[in-house]
Structures are given as structure tokens and as C-alpha cells.
Motif scaffolding. Structure first.
Motif, short mmCIF file in Angstrom:
data_model
loop_
_atom_site.label_atom_id
_atom_site.label_comp_id
_atom_site.label_asym_id
_atom_site.label_seq_id
_atom_site.Cartn_x
_atom_site.Cartn_y
_atom_site.Cartn_z
N LYS A 1 -61.45 -34.15 -86.23
CA LYS A 1 -60.13 -34.14 -87.06
C LYS A 1 -59.10 -34.11 -85.90
O LYS A 1 -59.09 -33.80 -84.89
N TYR A 2 -58.14 -34.95 -86.46
CA TYR A 2 -56.71 -35.02 -85.81
C TYR A 2 -55.54 -34.09 -86.48
O TYR A 2 -55.36 -34.18 -87.87
N ARG A 3 -54.94 -33.25 -85.64
CA ARG A 3 -53.61 -32.64 -86.29
C ARG A 3 -52.39 -33.29 -85.83
O ARG A 3 -52.29 -33.43 -84.58
N ILE A 4 -51.80 -33.92 -86.69
CA ILE A 4 -50.35 -34.43 -86.49
C ILE A 4 -49.30 -33.71 -87.09
O ILE A 4 -49.16 -33.32 -88.15
N ASN A 5 -47.97 -33.42 -85.94
CA ASN A 5 -46.85 -32.90 -86.75
C ASN A 5 -45.82 -33.87 -86.81
O ASN A 5 -45.46 -34.40 -85.58
N PRO A 6 -45.48 -34.10 -87.99
CA PRO A 6 -44.53 -35.40 -88.10
C PRO A 6 -43.28 -35.08 -87.36
O PRO A 6 -42.56 -36.20 -86.96
N GLY A 7 -42.81 -33.64 -87.01
CA GLY A 7 -41.55 -33.51 -86.45
C GLY A 7 -41.60 -33.69 -84.99
O GLY A 7 -40.62 -33.80 -84.28
N ASN A 8 -42.92 -33.98 -84.26
CA ASN A 8 -43.18 -34.15 -82.85
C ASN A 8 -43.96 -35.40 -82.61
O ASN A 8 -44.29 -35.63 -81.53
N VAL A 9 -43.76 -36.42 -83.65
CA VAL A 9 -44.55 -37.47 -83.32
C VAL A 9 -43.92 -38.56 -82.53
O VAL A 9 -44.52 -39.60 -81.93
N GLY A 10 -42.66 -38.50 -82.72
CA GLY A 10 -41.71 -39.37 -82.02
C GLY A 10 -40.34 -39.28 -82.36
O GLY A 10 -40.04 -38.57 -83.42
N LYS A 11 -39.45 -40.06 -82.04
CA LYS A 11 -37.99 -39.97 -82.28
C LYS A 11 -37.60 -41.54 -82.56
O LYS A 11 -37.91 -42.29 -82.16
N GLY A 12 -36.38 -41.58 -83.48
CA GLY A 12 -36.03 -42.70 -83.69
C GLY A 12 -36.82 -43.89 -84.34
O GLY A 12 -37.59 -43.68 -84.98
N SER A 13 -36.71 -45.05 -83.53
CA SER A 13 -37.25 -46.12 -83.95
C SER A 13 -39.03 -46.21 -83.84
O SER A 13 -39.73 -46.87 -84.35
N LYS A 14 -39.10 -45.14 -82.64
CA LYS A 14 -40.62 -44.93 -82.41
C LYS A 14 -41.44 -44.16 -83.15
O LYS A 14 -42.79 -44.27 -83.07
N ARG A 15 -40.66 -43.47 -83.97
CA ARG A 15 -41.29 -42.45 -84.96
C ARG A 15 -42.47 -43.14 -85.93
O ARG A 15 -43.84 -42.68 -85.92
#
Length: 404
Positions: free
Chosen positions: A106-120
Motif C-alpha cells: 500500500k502507498y500512503r499519500i499526504n495531500p498536503g505534502n504531495v506538491g505545491k502550486g501547478s505541480k500538486r
């Protein structure tokens, strides 16, 4: 207690949600690039009862070790599902290390740390597409300490424009929920099936956790992972975790839990697994090992003997349970009373499956033993503890069916 209905997600060989038992998970605190130490701690956690183990995958050295860690575990007979905890660069690591991507369960993904701006959106989408490619479930885990600042600003601005704005704390809680739900919906729109998504919204305050998860449970049917993040050290972390998650579990909210304790110096990482098991068992949700009922002690029990015996018996039960589990059905449901004097001792002993009532200070030095409510023998002398352990073994042999 009626468990909330959620979609079932398979994490390796473990079912989460959809009516499955509440699952216990934990996380290593080793450097994942150190294969030896990481494998050793995973084995300890697994043997203690962790049904899912999460590991940090934060750099190329860690990602490169994941396949070997998984192989080493399987070679040792450990098939515990491994979850990769990704922040900031998960999209790059999963892409560059395909064996890591395929080895994890399984992968754990945190939306707050996945990227910023247009790269999110681009980077989040890449991780979801990789989860689809490798047929892996994900946990979308939002944390109070790493909230999506762009979404928070939008919701704060919308709130400020209201005639009667809500308190900022209310908007922050809504941001947590919106972040995880918007991300889950986005993952589905990319093509990840609903039965591949688990969600969580972790905060460090007891009342906030209860409020957020109560609200979240009404707004989605994804399986929910519970955890009071940064719960703290020692009794504070245990009490806070039990108070918050205990309430939610009693309401039928929660499909998998982690007790996020800060280990005290020298304390094993497995403590958080033991606490999670005891939380579920004392609430009557799941059973893991026979429960020991013991009195707190008073002026009638100035000797520490019964305290030492209670601790010794509890350790004996926990250490021997893996052996009993292989041979007998239902031993984990047994209750054992170790009492310190004649006030409540005989009564509590009679109510347990098996009980011993030790003499209090100044009382006759005898210890009656009760089996299923009836007195069977009286123990005396210096070997009461060893004799009582023999009685426990015999009781299990005579009262629990052997596995076929």
C-alpha cells in the motif's frame, strides 16, 4: 456497538473495512535504508501483533532497500503487509524504483505534502496512476501539521466573506475533511477503484479527533484509519489515544488503528501494538490474549507479592499465547483473576474463568484457586506462581478445543 458500513479494501492479505475486524497497524522508526535494523523491527512489531506495518520511504537509498526488506521478511515466514510512507518526492521514488513500487502492499499519500502550486495535481496524479499500474491500494492521510495551505486559504477567504463567519478552528477542521475527500474523489476520477482507497484525518487533540472523524464518517464510505497523531509519551499518549479512539470505536467508527506513542528511552517500539490490542480487547471489540484481572492493592496488601505475581502471569500469558494459538481455539477469550486479599479476591476469582485469591497482609498464607466459579485447590508455599502457571496450562488443555 454497530460498526459503520464501509467499503472493503485488501491490503496484502489483510481485509480493512467492509465488516472486517478492526486492524492494528504500526510504523517503524528505523532508517529504512538500514535493511538489517528495519527488518528486525518489522519482525518485532509483527510478532507483537501488528497486522500492517508502515515504513518511511523518503529517499533513493530507502526505496532501493524495500524489495530486499520484503524478500528478507518473506524468507523468515513474515507476510505482514508493508505500507510505504511517502511525502514530497513519492512520485519520483515510485517511478524510479519499480521494484519498490511492486514490493509495497500500500502507498500512503499526504495531500498536503504531495506538491505545491501547478505541480500538486500532476504529482498526485502520477502516484495514483502508479498505484493503478501496480494494483495497489492507497491511504490518503491528511495531518493537521501538514495541511493543504492552498485549500485552507480558499476556505478561509470564503468564510471571511460570510455575514457570520465561523471560528477559524472550524474552518481548519473542514479543510482537513475536504482535503481528504477531494483527493479521494480525484483518485477515483483518475481511475483508482473505490475499493483501493482508505482515508484518515489525524490531529493531536482528543476532542478535535472525535469531531473530525464523526463528521468524516457521515460524508464517505471509505474505510477509516484512526490515530491520534503526536499522541505523546508514556501515560499521556496512552490515555489520550484510548479516550479519543475508544469513543469513536464505540460509535462504530474506525476500520484500522494505530496508537502513535513517543517511545521512552529504551522502550520497545512494540509498546504501541500492545496498547492497541489492549484497547480493542478491553472494549470487547477483539481478543488477542487472555485478560488478567488484578486489584489495585490497599492497606490489606502491603506485600508486593500479588503485584509481582499479576505481572508475572500477564507476561506468561502474552509470551505463551503464540504457542497456544497454534494449538487451541479461543484461548484469547479467557479471563484470569489474580487478587490480593479476601475482600474481593474470592468473588472476582469466581467470576473469571480461572482465578487465584492471594492472602493479604496478616492473613492465613493460603491461596484458593477457582475454575469456572468453583474452588478446586488451595496453593501454599514458595512456588504458588509456578504451580498456578501449571494450572493455567492444564485448564487450557481441558477447556479449549484443539485445532485440526
Amino acid at each position: 456497538m454497530i460498526k459503520k458500513n464501509t467499503t472493503q479494501v485488501m491490503v496484502g492479505n489483510i481485509a480493512v473495512g467492509g465488516g472486517a475486524p478492526v486492524v492494528i497497524q504500526s510504523m517503524t522508526n528505523t532508517d529504512t535504508s538500514d535493511k538489517k535494523e528495519t527488518v528486525s523491527q518489522i519482525l518485532d512489531l509483527w510478532k507483537a501483533g501488528s497486522e500492517i506495518v508502515r515504513i518511511t520511504v523518503n529517499d533513493e537509498a530507502s526505496a532501493a532497500q524495500v524489495p530486499d526488506i520484503k524478500k528478507d521478511l518473506l524468507d523468515r515466514g513474515c507476510d505482514v503487509p508493508l505500507v510505504g510512507d511517502f511525502h514530497f518526492n513519492g512520485h519520483k521514488l515510485l517511478k524510479k524504483f519499480p521494484e519498490c513500487a511492486s514490493s509495497l502492499d500500500k502507498y500512503r499519500i499526504n495531500p498536503g505534502n504531495v506538491g505545491k502550486g501547478s505541480k500538486r495535481d500532476e504529482q498526485f496524479s502520477m502516484m495514483i496512476k502508479l498505484a493503478i499500474e501496480y494494483d495497489k491500494p492507497i491511504r490518503i492521510g491528511v495531518n493537521w501539521g501538514s495541511l493543504d495551505q492552498d485549500l485552507l486559504k480558499v476556505l478561509m477567504d470564503e468564510n471571511a466573506a460570510l455575514k457570520s463567519p465561523l471560528p477559524s478552528a472550524t474552518v481548519m477542521k473542514e479543510t482537513l475533511i475536504r482535503s481528504v475527500l477531494d483527493s479521494a474523489i480525484s483518485a477515483e476520477s483518475i481511475g483508482l477503484p473505490k475499493n483501493k482507497i482508505i482515508v484518515s484525518c489525524k490531529v493531536s487533540d482528543v476532542q478535535d479527533l472525535i469531531e473530525v472523524y464523526t463528521n468524516l464518517s457521515k460524508r464517505c464510505s471509505y474505510p477509516l484509519h484512526l490515530g491520534l497523531t503526536e499522541a505523546g509519551i508514556g501515560s499521556k499518549g496512552i490515555v489520550a489515544s484510548a479516550a479519543s479512539m475508544g469513543y469513536l470505536l464505540q460509535q462504530g467508527i474506525g476500520d484500522t488503528i494505530r496508537v502513535s506513542l513517543t517511545p521512552q528511552p529504551g522502550e520497545p517500539r512494540t509498546t504501541e501494538v500492545t496498547v492497541a490490542q489492549e484497547l480493542l480487547q478491553t472494549m470487547g471489540i477483539r481478543s488477542f490474549t487472555p485478560l488478567v484481572i488484578a486489584c489495585p492493592g490497599c492497606g490489606r496488601t502491603t506485600s508486593t507479592y500479588f503485584q509481582e505475581l499479576a505481572g508475572d502471569i500477564q507476561s506468561f500469558l502474552r509470551n505463551t499465547m503464540p504457542e497456544w494459538k497454534k494449538t487451541y481455539n479461543g484461548v484469547e477469550n479467557m479471563s484470569i483473576a489474580v487478587m490480593g486479599c479476601v475482600v474481593n479476591g474470592p468473588g472476582e476469582s469466581k467470576m473469571a474463568n480461572l482465578g487465584i485469591s492471594l492472602p493479604g497482609t496478616g492473613e492465613t498464607p493460603v491461596a484458593p484457586v477457582y475454575e469456572n466459579g468453583k474452588k478446586t485447590v488451595t496453593l501454599k508455599g514458595d512456588k504458588i506462581g509456578e504451580e498456578f502457571k501449571e494450572i493455567i496450562n492444564l485448564y487450557i488443555k481441558n477447556n479449549f478445543p484443539k485445532k485440526t
